[in-house]
Design an enzyme around this catalytic site. Sequence first.
Site, PDB file in Angstrom:
ATOM      1  N   CYS A   1      -3.556   0.794   6.870  1.00  0.00           N
ATOM      2  CA  CYS A   1      -3.813   0.039   8.095  1.00  0.00           C
ATOM      3  C   CYS A   1      -4.367   0.906   9.210  1.00  0.00           C
ATOM      4  O   CYS A   1      -5.084   0.405  10.087  1.00  0.00           O
ATOM      5  CB  CYS A   1      -2.552  -0.690   8.552  1.00  0.00           C
TER       6      CYS A   1
ATOM      7  N   ASN B   1       0.784  -1.230   0.000  1.00  0.00           N
ATOM      8  CA  ASN B   1       0.000   0.000   0.000  1.00  0.00           C
ATOM      9  C   ASN B   1       0.816   1.279   0.000  1.00  0.00           C
ATOM     10  O   ASN B   1       0.346   2.318  -0.484  1.00  0.00           O
ATOM     11  CB  ASN B   1      -1.020  -0.004   1.150  1.00  0.00           C
TER      12      ASN B   1
ATOM     13  N   GLU C   1       4.503  -4.156  12.163  1.00  0.00           N
ATOM     14  CA  GLU C   1       3.419  -3.199  11.946  1.00  0.00           C
ATOM     15  C   GLU C   1       2.314  -3.955  11.205  1.00  0.00           C
ATOM     16  O   GLU C   1       2.431  -4.232  10.005  1.00  0.00           O
ATOM     17  CB  GLU C   1       3.915  -2.000  11.122  1.00  0.00           C
TER      18      GLU C   1
END
Length: 491
Positions: free
Chosen positions: A292, A158, A258
């Site tokens: 996210c 992303n 993450e």
Amino acid sequence: MSVDQLGRLDKDILVDGEWSGAEDRTDVRHPYRNTVVGSVPVVEKARVVGAIDAAAAAVETSTLSAYDRYELLSTAADRVESRLEELAQIVTSEEGKPITEARNEVDRTAQTLRLSAEEAKRQFGEFVPMDPQKGTPRDHCFTQREPLGVVAAITPFNFPIMLMAHKVGPALAAGNAVVGKPATDTPLSSIALFECLDEAAEEVGAPDGLINVVTGSGSTVGDAFLEHDAVEAISFTGSTAVGKHLANNSGMKELTLELGGNDPTIVWHDTDLEWAAEQVVGGACSNAGQVCNSVERVLVAEEIEAEFVAALVDAVADVSVGDPHDAATDIGAMVNDDEFESTVDLFEETVEQGATVEYGGRYGGDLGDRVFEPTVLSDVTPEMPAATQEVFGPVIPVIPVTDFEAAIEEANNTEYGLEAGLFTQDIDRAKRAADRIDAGGVNINTVSGYRTDHMPYGGFKDSGMGKEGIKYATEHFSREKLVGFHEGTNA
């Protein structure tokens, strides 16, 4: 530079100072146009092991000073800036995000490298007096920071170039060697970043092998990282499932994970609802919702639900959908069929369970194969899929709550704990949220998706472990040694 001027990009891997290909290659496809953008090698495990060995050897032979590392990263930032439009077009071509967002990502990549360069000069220790303990003389002791060795960097689709910079920049600043592994869907811009780093490394006289990048199967590369003793740290951004696999099999390696999120943003009655709605829409629809820490649940005081939903509809109506290379486009295509279909399934299941579509709800067809229209849902309950699962698409579920205590409880009603947002003008309410929301970051009067590149960033619970942000990542990629000078003899 336009997308048509790019041409086909067939990139190679970098191992021990040499760019090379492989017999097996995989195509990279344009998510919106469904055309082949380029290709990258699919390497076998032995090539990954070779990259790690080269990195380990480079750490042993490197004589780069802190200033040399500053120069390397600063020069790489210059290279990125000089190629800004080209790199932005690559990001849009392989990931599908609007070109305006891609330009911002590349600009932030250069800033991240510059922040890392500055951090290379700030690896300070401290004086540690010994005499606070009874019976101990006032000996002179101090701490110093040392690199770990080899850092493996695994990045998602992303933010393909910026997140690689967030890992490689601090790792190099601390004096480590790196082996990068970009996402299979979006490897081209990451490799272009390594081109900039490789040129900068040659300019400052860094040893071959200090900077490496490989492409291929995630399991093949990931297993090599886990099994090789020379890899001292793994920095991973991606799914919670893969993050847990790394955590369970990494032994004594340092980990930064993450992972996913189900991030809440609370909107209370004492705020400007139109202003809050605009920020919520931006936070939910950026990169087609494939972020996210995007706004994934909107918790609203029930007495203002109708008014706020109307404000959301007004704000989202201004969001344009179309070709991501058009500067007027706000939402392009989702990166691949799996991401698109999972968003469709989550949306459809939520509507079937009683949610109301206030705006949007269209996907595919005339919009494009992987395009999902920005969508506002009301009448969402905490048990519905859009409330309980990670929403990785431009869907905005609005959940009414009876009071602020219920809002905090619902914010924490998730296995994730990445970021949270709160809109309020009441300082006491803001302090309550800051103290009690179980997330790595609580943002007052902005959305959960707020992030700058130097701030500490990382979640709790299933959202991961460790922190990114240049200073914090650089510390994590180094170790602290105590050096003590004690009284000797005069012999």
